[in-house]
Design a protein around this motif. Structure first.
Motif, PDB file in Angstrom:
ATOM      1  N   ILE A   1       0.834  -1.206   0.000  1.00 39.13           N
ATOM      2  CA  ILE A   1       0.000   0.000   0.000  1.00 39.13           C
ATOM      3  C   ILE A   1       0.863   1.249   0.000  1.00 39.13           C
ATOM      4  O   ILE A   1       0.604   2.204  -0.731  1.00 39.13           O
ATOM      5  CB  ILE A   1      -0.971  -0.016   1.198  1.00 39.13           C
ATOM      6  N   CYS A   2       1.921   1.246   0.808  1.00 37.95           N
ATOM      7  CA  CYS A   2       2.817   2.413   0.871  1.00 37.95           C
ATOM      8  C   CYS A   2       3.513   2.652  -0.463  1.00 37.95           C
ATOM      9  O   CYS A   2       3.589   3.774  -0.937  1.00 37.95           O
ATOM     10  CB  CYS A   2       3.858   2.229   1.971  1.00 37.95           C
TER      11      CYS A   2
ATOM     12  N   LYS B   1       2.546   1.706  -3.462  1.00 38.08           N
ATOM     13  CA  LYS B   1       1.550   2.150  -4.443  1.00 38.08           C
ATOM     14  C   LYS B   1       1.170   3.605  -4.217  1.00 38.08           C
ATOM     15  O   LYS B   1       1.049   4.381  -5.156  1.00 38.08           O
ATOM     16  CB  LYS B   1       0.299   1.254  -4.348  1.00 38.08           C
ATOM     17  N   GLY B   2       1.024   4.001  -2.980  1.00 35.99           N
ATOM     18  CA  GLY B   2       0.650   5.380  -2.659  1.00 35.99           C
ATOM     19  C   GLY B   2       1.721   6.388  -3.034  1.00 35.99           C
ATOM     20  O   GLY B   2       1.433   7.469  -3.523  1.00 35.99           O
TER      21      GLY B   2
END
Length: 126
Positions: A15-16, A18-19
């Motif tokens: 998630i990190c 991708k963000g």
């Protein structure tokens, strides 16, 4: 418990990544000289040269005929929305017209004029 912790760690790491990996247009990406071509108008393809400069936080400039046959048309305003800009100018016959252009890559933009004519722009300098 180790498998659950490892799974959560990898999930949060994904998630990190991708963000933070999302590309955004920098504040001065659109600044510089662009050659804009509006295709298949009733008078054929129309070309403009513009040198967009940032003054007081806003882009400004004018649309010039590359051949110098017509006077320059001042840009009335530029709307910036992420990877898209809309360049507004006044036309004697129609009034306010906007050329909407979206980033294709670092040197090319693509969009439309009045939702009827395809428009492309190529960076000429920065």
């Amino acid at each position: 418990m180790k498998k659950v912790s490892l799974f959560l760690f990898i999930f949060l790491l994904g998630i990190c990544v991708k963000g933070f990996s999302q590309t955004t247009t920098g504040p001065d990406f659109f600044s510089g000289q662009w050659e804009i071509t509006v295709k298949d108008t009733p008078n054929g393809n129309a070309k403009f040269i513009t040198d967009l400069t940032r003054k007081d936080g806003k882009l400004t400039g004018e649309l010039k005929d590359p051949d110098g046959n017509r006077p320059a048309v001042p840009i009335t305003r530029v709307e910036e929305q992420g990877n898209t800009i809309i360049i507004h100018f006044d036309n004697d016959q129609v009034g306010d017209i906007g050329i909407e252009l979206a980033k294709v890559d670092d040197n090319n933009l693509k969009g439309q004029l009045m939702s009827m004519f395809e428009a492309v722009a190529v960076r000429k300098g920065k």
